[in-house]
Motif scaffolding. Structure first.
Motif, PDB file in Angstrom:
ATOM      1  N   THR A 157     -18.943 -29.482  -2.729  1.00 55.61           N
ATOM      2  CA  THR A 157     -19.042 -30.691  -3.840  1.00 55.61           C
ATOM      3  C   THR A 157     -17.884 -30.767  -4.474  1.00 55.61           C
ATOM      4  N   THR A 158     -17.301 -29.636  -4.957  1.00 51.75           N
ATOM      5  CA  THR A 158     -15.598 -29.311  -5.649  1.00 51.75           C
ATOM      6  C   THR A 158     -14.842 -29.758  -4.622  1.00 51.75           C
ATOM      7  N   TYR A 159     -14.923 -29.352  -3.446  1.00 52.49           N
ATOM      8  CA  TYR A 159     -13.779 -29.480  -2.646  1.00 52.49           C
ATOM      9  C   TYR A 159     -13.758 -31.293  -2.252  1.00 52.49           C
ATOM     10  N   ALA A 160     -14.922 -31.650  -2.186  1.00 48.04           N
ATOM     11  CA  ALA A 160     -14.860 -33.212  -1.688  1.00 48.04           C
ATOM     12  C   ALA A 160     -14.315 -34.102  -2.679  1.00 48.04           C
ATOM     13  N   THR A 161     -14.453 -33.647  -4.027  1.00 54.17           N
ATOM     14  CA  THR A 161     -13.766 -34.498  -5.121  1.00 54.17           C
ATOM     15  C   THR A 161     -12.124 -34.126  -5.027  1.00 54.17           C
TER      16      THR A 161
ATOM     17  N   THR B 213     -34.589 -20.195   3.771  1.00 49.83           N
ATOM     18  CA  THR B 213     -33.682 -19.669   4.673  1.00 49.83           C
ATOM     19  C   THR B 213     -33.205 -20.707   5.485  1.00 49.83           C
ATOM     20  N   ASP B 214     -34.052 -21.651   6.220  1.00 48.18           N
ATOM     21  CA  ASP B 214     -33.729 -22.615   6.860  1.00 48.18           C
ATOM     22  C   ASP B 214     -32.711 -23.697   6.186  1.00 48.18           C
ATOM     23  N   THR B 215     -33.147 -23.816   4.897  1.00 56.81           N
ATOM     24  CA  THR B 215     -32.102 -24.546   4.062  1.00 56.81           C
ATOM     25  C   THR B 215     -30.976 -24.049   3.757  1.00 56.81           C
ATOM     26  N   ALA B 216     -30.753 -22.737   3.542  1.00 53.73           N
ATOM     27  CA  ALA B 216     -29.410 -22.138   3.315  1.00 53.73           C
ATOM     28  C   ALA B 216     -28.673 -22.270   4.532  1.00 53.73           C
ATOM     29  N   VAL B 217     -29.173 -22.156   5.872  1.00 53.84           N
ATOM     30  CA  VAL B 217     -28.479 -22.377   7.091  1.00 53.84           C
ATOM     31  C   VAL B 217     -28.034 -23.621   7.197  1.00 53.84           C
ATOM     32  N   LYS B 218     -28.691 -24.466   6.850  1.00 57.31           N
ATOM     33  CA  LYS B 218     -28.347 -26.022   7.185  1.00 57.31           C
ATOM     34  C   LYS B 218     -27.182 -26.490   6.089  1.00 57.31           C
ATOM     35  N   VAL B 219     -27.469 -26.041   4.911  1.00 61.43           N
ATOM     36  CA  VAL B 219     -26.505 -26.478   3.821  1.00 61.43           C
ATOM     37  C   VAL B 219     -25.481 -25.666   4.093  1.00 61.43           C
ATOM     38  N   ALA B 220     -25.204 -24.533   4.491  1.00 61.84           N
ATOM     39  CA  ALA B 220     -23.757 -23.881   4.371  1.00 61.84           C
ATOM     40  C   ALA B 220     -23.280 -24.533   5.897  1.00 61.84           C
ATOM     41  N   THR B 221     -24.011 -24.713   6.898  1.00 60.58           N
ATOM     42  CA  THR B 221     -23.535 -25.620   8.010  1.00 60.58           C
ATOM     43  C   THR B 221     -22.827 -26.866   7.639  1.00 60.58           C
ATOM     44  N   ASP B 222     -23.351 -27.472   6.752  1.00 59.27           N
ATOM     45  CA  ASP B 222     -23.010 -28.978   6.332  1.00 59.27           C
ATOM     46  C   ASP B 222     -21.840 -28.663   5.312  1.00 59.27           C
ATOM     47  N   ALA B 223     -21.687 -27.664   4.737  1.00 62.13           N
ATOM     48  CA  ALA B 223     -20.595 -27.380   3.895  1.00 62.13           C
ATOM     49  C   ALA B 223     -19.355 -26.931   4.599  1.00 62.13           C
ATOM     50  N   VAL B 224     -19.516 -26.308   5.671  1.00 62.59           N
ATOM     51  CA  VAL B 224     -18.433 -26.127   6.601  1.00 62.59           C
ATOM     52  C   VAL B 224     -17.779 -27.583   7.250  1.00 62.59           C
ATOM     53  N   GLN B 225     -18.760 -28.393   7.223  1.00 60.30           N
ATOM     54  CA  GLN B 225     -18.304 -29.781   8.000  1.00 60.30           C
ATOM     55  C   GLN B 225     -17.615 -30.632   6.934  1.00 60.30           C
ATOM     56  N   VAL B 226     -18.040 -30.381   5.730  1.00 57.57           N
ATOM     57  CA  VAL B 226     -17.555 -31.070   4.541  1.00 57.57           C
ATOM     58  C   VAL B 226     -16.112 -30.421   4.368  1.00 57.57           C
ATOM     59  N   PHE B 227     -15.721 -29.410   4.484  1.00 59.45           N
ATOM     60  CA  PHE B 227     -14.343 -28.642   4.418  1.00 59.45           C
ATOM     61  C   PHE B 227     -13.733 -29.104   5.919  1.00 59.45           C
ATOM     62  N   GLY B 228     -14.199 -29.476   6.718  1.00 60.73           N
ATOM     63  CA  GLY B 228     -13.577 -29.709   8.182  1.00 60.73           C
ATOM     64  C   GLY B 228     -12.953 -28.456   8.477  1.00 60.73           C
ATOM     65  N   GLY B 229     -11.422 -28.731   9.009  1.00 65.19           N
ATOM     66  CA  GLY B 229     -10.750 -27.644   9.821  1.00 65.19           C
ATOM     67  C   GLY B 229     -10.581 -26.404   8.740  1.00 65.19           C
ATOM     68  N   TYR B 230     -10.342 -26.781   7.408  1.00 69.00           N
ATOM     69  CA  TYR B 230     -10.574 -25.609   6.580  1.00 69.00           C
ATOM     70  C   TYR B 230     -11.595 -24.565   6.501  1.00 69.00           C
ATOM     71  N   GLY B 231     -12.757 -25.304   6.634  1.00 69.97           N
ATOM     72  CA  GLY B 231     -13.975 -24.640   6.471  1.00 69.97           C
ATOM     73  C   GLY B 231     -14.214 -23.542   7.694  1.00 69.97           C
TER      74      GLY B 231
END
Ligand code: CAA
Length: 418
Positions: free
Chosen positions: A266-270, A329-347
């Motif tokens: 979220t911080t990165y996205a802003t 734990t399913d949530t953590a994997v999903k959320v961490a995966t989505d976080a990489v997506q938000v960070f794009g190449g930097y992720g």
């Protein structure tokens, strides 16, 4: 009006959350990447937690702890994991390794070991899994035999988290190969016991700052007082009772992992600007963040419910522990995966903190019982509970209740098609 946390948590619980947050700021956030890269244990963070009395959170006051239960453990682990998921497990595994003593130890064993754990003088591990016995925890092959009043343990264990850092290891071994339900017993191993060996520290995808080990028991000779509970045959039950109380700790690690990944994303996205504006202004990014937030919050409160049930001594903690472990734990994997997506190449780059969250998250779905095993446990319990729902039976048309799978019962079904 009171803040929500004052209504839900005791002062002691809130104090543990605050203390964990301070330790995280001072020792975890600045050093998580370094310890990950070097695969080195964060001793400074462990010492700070010990100094603050945090290793006694789940230990009864009678044995030197503060008796703040699974809720206190969950809040501390969540905060640690938000900053460094690997330290979340480095801390929580001490609960997994010492809960066997709490649920199954004799008074002498509790008095001897638990105060050392509570002070942070004895780190713990839990040696259940073996090369050929992971999900099938009853299918162990490590043997313990009794001769002339001594137990001799022989064999190898795998995936012992914290193995080479631990002073005390709860080790499960076969004492009665012919028995079905009393086949296994638990033993207390001390790291200096002759014959106990760390065979290998595994190179792993994530949680690299915690040693995950192969351990060997080369005719380790133990006096009778090392048999947990003083009676053989109780090991499988003790392992399951322990996992019921320790799985909320893994679930809390998952909530912290998800919360940390969400905050970073979220911080990165802003801050990240594309097409002339912060990417947080784009609806597709907003949808990702919204899902991450909803899923994390749902997981968090399922874990708190589970922890509260465990602390209240509720009977069927097994089901909710499996539910919270699996869902969080399913949530953590999903959320961490989505976080990489938000960070794009930097992720995808290790220079950024989010790749480590992604790598650290995966093991959560595997250790302390795979999520397939958790679903099996949840389903078994739901089906068992269905026997209590007999008041619903009248509302289920008889045609679907045939005891003859697929055979037609013409006389009984004729009147039920309303
Ligand atoms: N509490 C108390 N007793 C329990 C119990 C529980 N939660 N669950 C089962 N039992 C008892 C049963 O009542 C039964 O007792 P009786 O024989 O007297 O009737 C006995 O244990 C056997 O139970 P099941 O028939 O249900 O056992 P099962 O063989 O079908 O297996 C399982 C059940 C759920 C699959 C179990 O084997 C399991 O949880 N497997 C996963 C193991 C696991 O989590 N491993 C991870 C280890 S820790 C780790 O990951 C490493 C680390 O360092 C972090």
């Amino acid at each position: 009006m009171q803040p929500l946390q004052n209504i839900v948590f005791s002062d002691a619980h809130q104090k543990w959350r605050e203390t964990a947050r301070e330790i995280a700021k001072e020792h975890l956030l600045p050093n998580a990447a370094k310890h990950d890269k070097e695969a080195s244990y964060n001793e400074a963070a462990f010492d700070a937690a010990a100094e603050a009395g945090m290793l006694g959170i789940w230990i009864p006051t009678a044995y030197g702890g503060s008796e703040d239960g699974i809720t206190g453990l969950a809040l501390a682990v969540e905060e640690f994991s938000k900053a460094d998921p690997a330290f979340g497990v480095a801390f929580a595994v001490n609960a997994l390794g010492s809960i066997p003593l709490i649920v199954g130890g004799t008074e002498e064993q509790k008095v001897k070991y638990l105060p050392r754990v509570a002070r942070g003088d004895a780190a713990c591990a839990f040696a259940l899994s073996e090369k050929f016995a992971g999900s099938d925890a009853g299918g162990l092959s490590v043997r313990a035999e009794k001769n002339n009043g001594k137990w001799t343990i022989c064999g190898e264990k795998k995936w012992t988290t914290n193995g080479s850092r631990a002073d005390i290891i709860s080790c499960f071994a076969v004492t009665d190969p012919e028995s079905r339900s009393r086949r296994i017993s638990a033993f207390i191993i001390e790291k200096d016991d002759p014959g106990f060996e760390i065979k290998k520290v595994e190179p792993s995808m994530g949680i690299r700052s915690v040693p995950v080990c192969e351990t060997a028991y080369n005719n380790v000779s133990l006096s009778e007082d090392r048999l947990l509970g003083g009676k053989p045959g109780l090991g499988f039950k003790h392992s399951m009772m322990t996992l019921d109380l320790a799985r909320p700790g893994v679930a809390a690690q998952a909530v912290g992992t998800a919360a940390g990944a969400l905050e970073y994303a979220t911080t990165y996205a802003t801050r990240r600007r594309q097409f002339g504006q912060p990417i947080s202004g784009f609806q597709m990014i907003q949808a990702i963040l919204a899902d991450m937030g909803m899923q994390t919050e749902a997981a968090r409160w399922l874990v708190y419910l589970c922890a509260a049930m465990a602390d209240s001594g509720a009977k069927n903690v097994t089901k909710i522990a499996a539910m919270s472990k699996c869902f969080a734990t399913d949530t953590a994997v999903k959320v961490a995966t989505d976080a990489v997506q938000v960070f794009g190449g930097y992720g995808f780059m290790e220079d950024y903190p989010i790749a480590k969250f992604y790598r650290d998250a995966k093991i959560l779905q595997i250790y302390e019982g795979t999520n397939q095993v958790q679903r099996l446990v949840v389903a078994r319990n739901l089906i068992k509970e269905a026997a209590e729902f007999d008041y619903l039976t009248d509302f289920i048309p008889v045609e679907s209740q045939s005891t003859f799978g697929g055979d037609y019962e013409i006389a009984n079904t004729a009147t039920t098609n309303s």
